[in-house]
Design a protein around this motif. Structure first.
Motif, PDB file in Angstrom:
ATOM      1  N   TYR A   1      -7.036  40.666  11.898  1.00  0.00           N
ATOM      2  CA  TYR A   1      -7.374  40.275  13.267  1.00  0.00           C
ATOM      3  C   TYR A   1      -7.749  41.495  14.106  1.00  0.00           C
ATOM      4  CZ  TYR A   1      -5.130  35.997  11.700  1.00  0.00           C
ATOM      5  OH  TYR A   1      -4.784  34.873  10.984  1.00  0.00           O
ATOM      6  N   GLN A   2      -7.126  42.610  13.840  1.00  0.00           N
ATOM      7  CA  GLN A   2      -7.453  43.844  14.554  1.00  0.00           C
ATOM      8  C   GLN A   2      -8.881  44.277  14.227  1.00  0.00           C
ATOM      9  OE1 GLN A   2      -4.640  46.978  13.732  1.00  0.00           O
ATOM     10  NE2 GLN A   2      -5.556  48.416  15.207  1.00  0.00           N
ATOM     11  N   ILE A   3      -9.254  44.196  12.958  1.00  0.00           N
ATOM     12  CA  ILE A   3     -10.605  44.578  12.548  1.00  0.00           C
ATOM     13  C   ILE A   3     -11.636  43.616  13.141  1.00  0.00           C
ATOM     14  CG2 ILE A   3     -12.140  44.831  10.562  1.00  0.00           C
ATOM     15  CD1 ILE A   3      -9.597  45.601   8.935  1.00  0.00           C
ATOM     16  N   ALA A   4     -11.339  42.316  13.050  1.00  0.00           N
ATOM     17  CA  ALA A   4     -12.262  41.314  13.589  1.00  0.00           C
ATOM     18  C   ALA A   4     -12.418  41.480  15.099  1.00  0.00           C
ATOM     19  CB  ALA A   4     -11.773  39.916  13.250  1.00  0.00           C
ATOM     20  N   SER A   5     -11.320  41.730  15.774  1.00  0.00           N
ATOM     21  CA  SER A   5     -11.356  41.877  17.222  1.00  0.00           C
ATOM     22  C   SER A   5     -12.212  43.062  17.637  1.00  0.00           C
ATOM     23  CB  SER A   5      -9.929  42.041  17.755  1.00  0.00           C
ATOM     24  OG  SER A   5      -9.936  42.181  19.163  1.00  0.00           O
TER      25      SER A   5
ATOM     26  N   MET B   1     -15.793  35.004   8.850  1.00  0.00           N
ATOM     27  CA  MET B   1     -14.753  35.275   7.870  1.00  0.00           C
ATOM     28  C   MET B   1     -14.931  34.356   6.672  1.00  0.00           C
ATOM     29  SD  MET B   1     -10.628  35.582   8.510  1.00  0.00           S
ATOM     30  CE  MET B   1     -10.898  36.631   9.945  1.00  0.00           C
ATOM     31  N   GLY B   2     -15.022  34.941   5.489  1.00  0.00           N
ATOM     32  CA  GLY B   2     -15.156  34.161   4.263  1.00  0.00           C
ATOM     33  C   GLY B   2     -13.806  33.952   3.611  1.00  0.00           C
TER      34      GLY B   2
ATOM     35  N   PRO C   1      -9.422  37.559   2.690  1.00  0.00           N
ATOM     36  CA  PRO C   1      -9.256  38.509   3.800  1.00  0.00           C
ATOM     37  C   PRO C   1      -8.020  38.252   4.643  1.00  0.00           C
ATOM     38  CG  PRO C   1     -11.003  36.941   4.283  1.00  0.00           C
ATOM     39  CD  PRO C   1     -10.637  36.751   2.838  1.00  0.00           C
ATOM     40  N   LEU C   2      -7.526  37.011   4.674  1.00  0.00           N
ATOM     41  CA  LEU C   2      -6.344  36.709   5.487  1.00  0.00           C
ATOM     42  C   LEU C   2      -5.069  37.316   4.915  1.00  0.00           C
ATOM     43  CD1 LEU C   2      -7.154  33.016   6.434  1.00  0.00           C
ATOM     44  CD2 LEU C   2      -7.060  34.978   7.998  1.00  0.00           C
ATOM     45  N   LEU C   3      -5.151  37.902   3.712  1.00  0.00           N
ATOM     46  CA  LEU C   3      -4.009  38.595   3.140  1.00  0.00           C
ATOM     47  C   LEU C   3      -3.880  40.023   3.674  1.00  0.00           C
ATOM     48  CD1 LEU C   3      -4.183  37.350  -0.556  1.00  0.00           C
ATOM     49  CD2 LEU C   3      -2.489  36.729   1.185  1.00  0.00           C
TER      50      LEU C   3
ATOM     51  N   VAL D   1      -3.488  30.037  12.640  1.00  0.00           N
ATOM     52  CA  VAL D   1      -4.418  31.039  12.116  1.00  0.00           C
ATOM     53  C   VAL D   1      -5.791  30.880  12.752  1.00  0.00           C
ATOM     54  CG1 VAL D   1      -5.682  31.752  10.040  1.00  0.00           C
ATOM     55  CG2 VAL D   1      -3.206  31.410   9.944  1.00  0.00           C
ATOM     56  N   ALA D   2      -6.276  29.642  12.836  1.00  0.00           N
ATOM     57  CA  ALA D   2      -7.577  29.400  13.452  1.00  0.00           C
ATOM     58  C   ALA D   2      -7.578  29.814  14.919  1.00  0.00           C
ATOM     59  CB  ALA D   2      -7.955  27.927  13.316  1.00  0.00           C
ATOM     60  N   GLU D   3      -6.462  29.584  15.590  1.00  0.00           N
ATOM     61  CA  GLU D   3      -6.358  29.990  16.995  1.00  0.00           C
ATOM     62  C   GLU D   3      -6.447  31.514  17.119  1.00  0.00           C
ATOM     63  OE1 GLU D   3      -3.494  29.217  20.902  1.00  0.00           O
ATOM     64  OE2 GLU D   3      -2.844  28.597  18.902  1.00  0.00           O
ATOM     65  N   LYS D   4      -5.807  32.230  16.194  1.00  0.00           N
ATOM     66  CA  LYS D   4      -5.891  33.687  16.209  1.00  0.00           C
ATOM     67  C   LYS D   4      -7.332  34.141  15.956  1.00  0.00           C
ATOM     68  CE  LYS D   4      -1.196  34.883  14.711  1.00  0.00           C
ATOM     69  NZ  LYS D   4      -0.394  35.526  13.633  1.00  0.00           N
ATOM     70  N   MET D   5      -8.026  33.459  15.060  1.00  0.00           N
ATOM     71  CA  MET D   5      -9.427  33.802  14.809  1.00  0.00           C
ATOM     72  C   MET D   5     -10.243  33.690  16.092  1.00  0.00           C
ATOM     73  SD  MET D   5     -10.360  31.951  11.205  1.00  0.00           S
ATOM     74  CE  MET D   5      -9.590  32.371   9.657  1.00  0.00           C
ATOM     75  N   VAL D   6     -10.062  32.585  16.786  1.00  0.00           N
ATOM     76  CA  VAL D   6     -10.800  32.378  18.032  1.00  0.00           C
ATOM     77  C   VAL D   6     -10.454  33.459  19.040  1.00  0.00           C
ATOM     78  CG1 VAL D   6     -11.122  30.828  19.989  1.00  0.00           C
ATOM     79  CG2 VAL D   6     -11.028  29.891  17.669  1.00  0.00           C
ATOM     80  N   GLU D   7      -9.172  33.768  19.165  1.00  0.00           N
ATOM     81  CA  GLU D   7      -8.724  34.764  20.138  1.00  0.00           C
ATOM     82  C   GLU D   7      -9.310  36.140  19.862  1.00  0.00           C
ATOM     83  OE1 GLU D   7      -4.511  34.600  19.906  1.00  0.00           O
ATOM     84  OE2 GLU D   7      -4.326  32.801  21.177  1.00  0.00           O
TER      85      GLU D   7
END
Length: 423
Positions: free
Chosen positions: A79-83, A94-95, A72-74, A105-111
């Protein structure tokens, strides 16, 4: 509607958990990949349609959303969808294979509100894992990603596919996962689909032995969860071993769970390619509520063979994907289960709950997990001749499974969503 999702009736069934294959693109070449991921096969869902779908999910009562692939990170819009999903109160997981995870990347996930990350790790032997995942440094990337995510405060779910090559490692994998602070060790049982069609599965007897081991590992691994995936007979084995099965086991396909594919097809489960509809042509809610495929799977009276005759049908129901892969009929008996039904119904006496125990149960914020815990505790009470689930009985049954603090964050997210709906 932006900012909140209008509530929609999902009927008696609700898509509480959705696995969403956002892309077929992948940077590894796992030989067992159910999606046969690598390169796109055609246009994948646009960002606009993905954001619309998230709102449809929230309106139908979805509680947990797994964003996966491929990798999914490709997807540049991940991040827009997750947000958007997190803003609507969904618990977003996220798998990933971990290759692309860095601290940034992990910081963006948290944000953007991602709460958990599922990371594939199939062996403690780097060579075994790398060979199985099709990448020369896959093991190092996975372990690095696990540790980065934990440092950043993300819950980590370790995903292991059990086969002949690694079944002897399960106890060591569980100990490793617990030491690393994982939320759970999810043990997947191979379904012969996608690129996995030619792989050797465990025999029914070997599956039974592994599931018995997992029941015992759960008792020793708390508060980390050890969960069996694609093997709903876990609940039957836990019952026979007088253990609490909790949320492992019991097929959720089409009743509480489904999968959305990169091109928009909706299927009952990631491991079954029977198409119920396509979200480019219909709303997700219309597919969920009215698909003939889903409605057939929702009728346990249509189960065939040993599954149809089994006294454990309500607890288990067999793996519909494995039945389909083996026979072409998703209502056939599960070939991975050797159990011969006795014809004797399980005790079905009503079980009451003390008010304080019931209040404690309601503190589990994800409804599909809460319902499975309730079902497991009531089955355990019947097995021990208890007519009421008291707080002391509940604590005794869950002694090794004190709740992970991550549930507090989940509860807060769901409360925010409910406030938005009611406001």
């Amino acid at each position: 509607m932006r900012g909140q999702a209008a509530q929609v009736s999902a009927g008696p069934y609700r898509p509480a958990l959705i696995s969403w294959n956002l892309t077929r693109r992948c940077n590894l070449k796992c030989p067992h990949c159910y999606l046969d991921a690598g390169r796109p096969r055609g246009p994948e869902l646009s960002t606009t349609r993905c954001l619309e779908l998230v709102e449809e999910m929230a309106a139908l009562g979805t509680e947990m959303l797994i964003l996966t692939g491929g990798e999914p990170l490709l997807r540049k819009d991940i991040y827009q969808i997750a947000s958007r999903a997190a803003a609507l109160g969904l618990w977003v997981v996220m798998g990933t294979n971990g290759v692309l995870i860095t601290e940034q990347v992990a910081e963006k996930m948290v944000e953007c509100g991602v709460r958990g990350v599922g990371i594939s790790l199939d062996s403690l032997n780097p060579e075994t894992h790398n060979r199985f995942r099709g990448g020369p440094n896959a093991w190092e990337h996975a372990v690095r990603a696990l540790r980065i995510c934990r440092r950043m405060g993300l819950e980590v779910l370790i995903q292991t596919t059990v086969m002949q090559m690694n079944r002897h490692e399960l106890a060591q994998l569980a100990a490793f996962a617990r030491r690393e602070g994982a939320w759970s060790l999810n043990v997947y049982f191979l379904v012969r689909t996608g690129r996995g069609q030619q792989l050797n599965d465990l025999s029914a007897e070997e599956t039974e032995a592994v599931l018995s081991e997992l029941v015992q590992l759960q008792q020793a691994s708390g508060p980390m969860l050890v969960r069996a995936k694609c093997a709903p007979q876990y609940k039957r084995i836990a019952y026979q071993l007088k253990a609490v099965g909790l949320e492992s086991g019991g097929c959720m396909a089409a009743t509480q769970y489904c999968r959305i594919m990169p091109e928009g097809d909706v299927t009952p489960c990631p491991y079954m390619d029977v198409v119920a509809g396509n979200v480019r042509e219909q709303s997700f809610g219309d597919i969920w509520q009215h698909s003939p495929v889903f409605n057939r799977l929702r009728d346990p009276g249509q189960l065939k063979g040993r599954c149809g005759a089994c006294e454990f049908a309500a607890l288990c129901g067999g793996c519909r994907c494995r039945a389909f892969a083996a026979t072409g009929d998703f209502l056939a008996e599960d070939p991975a289960c050797p159990y011969q039904p006795t014809g004797e119904p399980l005790p079905a006496d009503p079980v009451a709950w003390s008010p304080v125990a019931w209040d404690r149960l309601q503190q589990i914020p994800i409804a599909f997990i809460r319902n499975k815990v309730q079902q497991a505790l009531e089955a355990q009470a019947r097995r021990h001749g208890q007519t009421t689930v008291s707080l002391s009985f509940m604590k005794q049954c869950l002694a090794t499974l004190s709740r992970n603090p991550g549930f507090a964050g989940m509860r807060n997210g769901l409360a925010a969503r409910n406030t938005a709906k009611n406001g």
